[in-house]
Scaffold this motif. Structure first.
Motif, PDB file in Angstrom:
ATOM      1  N   HIS A 119      53.236  43.781  47.356  1.00  0.00           N
ATOM      2  CA  HIS A 119      53.828  42.463  47.575  1.00  0.00           C
ATOM      3  C   HIS A 119      54.909  42.226  46.529  1.00  0.00           C
ATOM      4  O   HIS A 119      54.794  42.698  45.398  1.00  0.00           O
ATOM      5  N   PRO A 120      55.933  41.452  46.857  1.00  0.00           N
ATOM      6  CA  PRO A 120      56.973  41.189  45.874  1.00  0.00           C
ATOM      7  C   PRO A 120      56.480  40.327  44.708  1.00  0.00           C
ATOM      8  O   PRO A 120      57.040  40.388  43.617  1.00  0.00           O
ATOM      9  N   MET A 129      58.427  42.385  31.585  1.00  0.00           N
ATOM     10  CA  MET A 129      59.080  42.845  32.800  1.00  0.00           C
ATOM     11  C   MET A 129      58.187  42.528  33.991  1.00  0.00           C
ATOM     12  O   MET A 129      57.010  42.827  33.992  1.00  0.00           O
ATOM     13  N   SER A 130      58.741  41.914  34.983  1.00  0.00           N
ATOM     14  CA  SER A 130      57.980  41.546  36.167  1.00  0.00           C
ATOM     15  C   SER A 130      58.150  42.618  37.238  1.00  0.00           C
ATOM     16  O   SER A 130      59.254  43.068  37.502  1.00  0.00           O
ATOM     17  N   GLY A 131      57.051  43.010  37.834  1.00  0.00           N
ATOM     18  CA  GLY A 131      57.092  44.003  38.897  1.00  0.00           C
ATOM     19  C   GLY A 131      56.428  43.470  40.138  1.00  0.00           C
ATOM     20  O   GLY A 131      56.025  42.301  40.183  1.00  0.00           O
ATOM     21  N   PRO A 132      56.275  44.286  41.154  1.00  0.00           N
ATOM     22  CA  PRO A 132      55.584  43.844  42.361  1.00  0.00           C
ATOM     23  C   PRO A 132      54.101  43.654  42.071  1.00  0.00           C
ATOM     24  O   PRO A 132      53.579  44.126  41.061  1.00  0.00           O
ATOM     25  N   PHE A 133      53.436  42.956  42.954  1.00  0.00           N
ATOM     26  CA  PHE A 133      51.986  42.800  42.869  1.00  0.00           C
ATOM     27  C   PHE A 133      51.382  43.818  43.831  1.00  0.00           C
ATOM     28  O   PHE A 133      51.664  43.794  45.035  1.00  0.00           O
ATOM     29  N   ALA A 153      35.213  48.103  45.516  1.00  0.00           N
ATOM     30  CA  ALA A 153      36.022  48.074  44.291  1.00  0.00           C
ATOM     31  C   ALA A 153      37.388  47.485  44.612  1.00  0.00           C
ATOM     32  O   ALA A 153      37.899  47.636  45.725  1.00  0.00           O
ATOM     33  N   ILE A 154      37.961  46.821  43.611  1.00  0.00           N
ATOM     34  CA  ILE A 154      39.289  46.229  43.737  1.00  0.00           C
ATOM     35  C   ILE A 154      40.093  46.598  42.496  1.00  0.00           C
ATOM     36  O   ILE A 154      39.583  46.538  41.380  1.00  0.00           O
ATOM     37  N   ARG A 155      41.358  46.972  42.728  1.00  0.00           N
ATOM     38  CA  ARG A 155      42.293  47.232  41.628  1.00  0.00           C
ATOM     39  C   ARG A 155      43.540  46.406  41.917  1.00  0.00           C
ATOM     40  O   ARG A 155      44.017  46.369  43.053  1.00  0.00           O
ATOM     41  N   MET A 156      44.047  45.764  40.878  1.00  0.00           N
ATOM     42  CA  MET A 156      45.266  44.975  41.013  1.00  0.00           C
ATOM     43  C   MET A 156      46.244  45.376  39.918  1.00  0.00           C
ATOM     44  O   MET A 156      45.843  45.597  38.778  1.00  0.00           O
ATOM     45  N   ALA A 172      30.796  38.115  45.040  1.00  0.00           N
ATOM     46  CA  ALA A 172      30.732  38.255  43.579  1.00  0.00           C
ATOM     47  C   ALA A 172      30.167  39.625  43.223  1.00  0.00           C
ATOM     48  O   ALA A 172      29.451  40.241  44.009  1.00  0.00           O
ATOM     49  N   GLY A 173      30.500  40.093  42.042  1.00  0.00           N
ATOM     50  CA  GLY A 173      29.931  41.339  41.549  1.00  0.00           C
ATOM     51  C   GLY A 173      30.686  42.590  41.928  1.00  0.00           C
ATOM     52  O   GLY A 173      30.276  43.692  41.552  1.00  0.00           O
ATOM     53  N   ILE A 174      31.771  42.471  42.676  1.00  0.00           N
ATOM     54  CA  ILE A 174      32.587  43.638  43.022  1.00  0.00           C
ATOM     55  C   ILE A 174      33.387  44.025  41.777  1.00  0.00           C
ATOM     56  O   ILE A 174      34.021  43.165  41.168  1.00  0.00           O
ATOM     57  N   PRO A 175      33.368  45.301  41.381  1.00  0.00           N
ATOM     58  CA  PRO A 175      34.179  45.702  40.227  1.00  0.00           C
ATOM     59  C   PRO A 175      35.668  45.439  40.477  1.00  0.00           C
ATOM     60  O   PRO A 175      36.211  45.849  41.498  1.00  0.00           O
ATOM     61  N   VAL A 176      36.289  44.729  39.552  1.00  0.00           N
ATOM     62  CA  VAL A 176      37.711  44.405  39.648  1.00  0.00           C
ATOM     63  C   VAL A 176      38.403  44.933  38.390  1.00  0.00           C
ATOM     64  O   VAL A 176      38.006  44.610  37.278  1.00  0.00           O
ATOM     65  N   THR A 177      39.425  45.748  38.599  1.00  0.00           N
ATOM     66  CA  THR A 177      40.234  46.272  37.498  1.00  0.00           C
ATOM     67  C   THR A 177      41.632  45.697  37.643  1.00  0.00           C
ATOM     68  O   THR A 177      42.215  45.745  38.725  1.00  0.00           O
ATOM     69  N   VAL A 178      42.160  45.150  36.554  1.00  0.00           N
ATOM     70  CA  VAL A 178      43.490  44.551  36.573  1.00  0.00           C
ATOM     71  C   VAL A 178      44.365  45.226  35.520  1.00  0.00           C
ATOM     72  O   VAL A 178      43.984  45.314  34.355  1.00  0.00           O
ATOM     73  N   PHE A 179      45.512  45.703  35.966  1.00  0.00           N
ATOM     74  CA  PHE A 179      46.562  46.187  35.074  1.00  0.00           C
ATOM     75  C   PHE A 179      47.660  45.139  35.152  1.00  0.00           C
ATOM     76  O   PHE A 179      48.434  45.105  36.105  1.00  0.00           O
ATOM     77  N   ASP A 180      47.715  44.240  34.169  1.00  0.00           N
ATOM     78  CA  ASP A 180      48.576  43.070  34.292  1.00  0.00           C
ATOM     79  C   ASP A 180      49.938  43.202  33.613  1.00  0.00           C
ATOM     80  O   ASP A 180      50.775  42.325  33.755  1.00  0.00           O
TER      81      ASP A 180
END
Length: 129
Positions: free
Chosen positions: A59-60, A1-5, A89-92, A110-118
């Protein structure tokens, strides 16, 4: 299922600059509204102690967020550098493209914590009419 970004970035506010950041925000929001017509939502929140702010963007799709990153690089006034020390920190939410990851590293460092829920499992977005 595709959702917004969805993109959330936490940024440290420079010492003594929270009031300057609050004055800067209306112009920043207007800039986003004028230059990014596909952005569904763009919000900035401050922490209770005024040491951090977070940008929440909806974002769509990833193309819209890539456009946002190009606008930042090409057109944005760098006044944020006077009030914000940097991204902490970044969360996507959604699957970022390699181009997004590369642009974020170039902009935030570089080195910024990035969390992705894909994996979008479901949901909805209501648009005000």
């Amino acid at each position: 299922m595709s959702g917004p970004f969805v993109f959330i970035a936490t940024n440290k506010v420079r010492d003594g600059k929270i009031e300057d950041e609050q004055r800067r925000v209306p112009g920043w929001i207007q800039f986003i509204q004028d230059n990014e017509p596909r952005t569904i939502g763009f919000h900035e929140y401050r922490s209770a102690d005024g040491t951090e702010v977070e940008y929440i963007q909806i974002h769509p799709d990833t193309d819209s967020f890539e456009h946002h990153m190009r606008v930042l690089s090409d057109l944005a006034n760098p006044s944020w550098k006077e009030t914000l020390e940097g991204t902490t920190a970044i969360r996507m939410y959604g699957r970022p493209t390699q181009a997004i990851l590369d642009m974020l590293e170039a902009l935030a460092g570089a080195g910024i914590p990035v969390t992705v829920f894909d994996q979008h499992l479901g949901g909805f977005t209501r648009l005000q009419g």
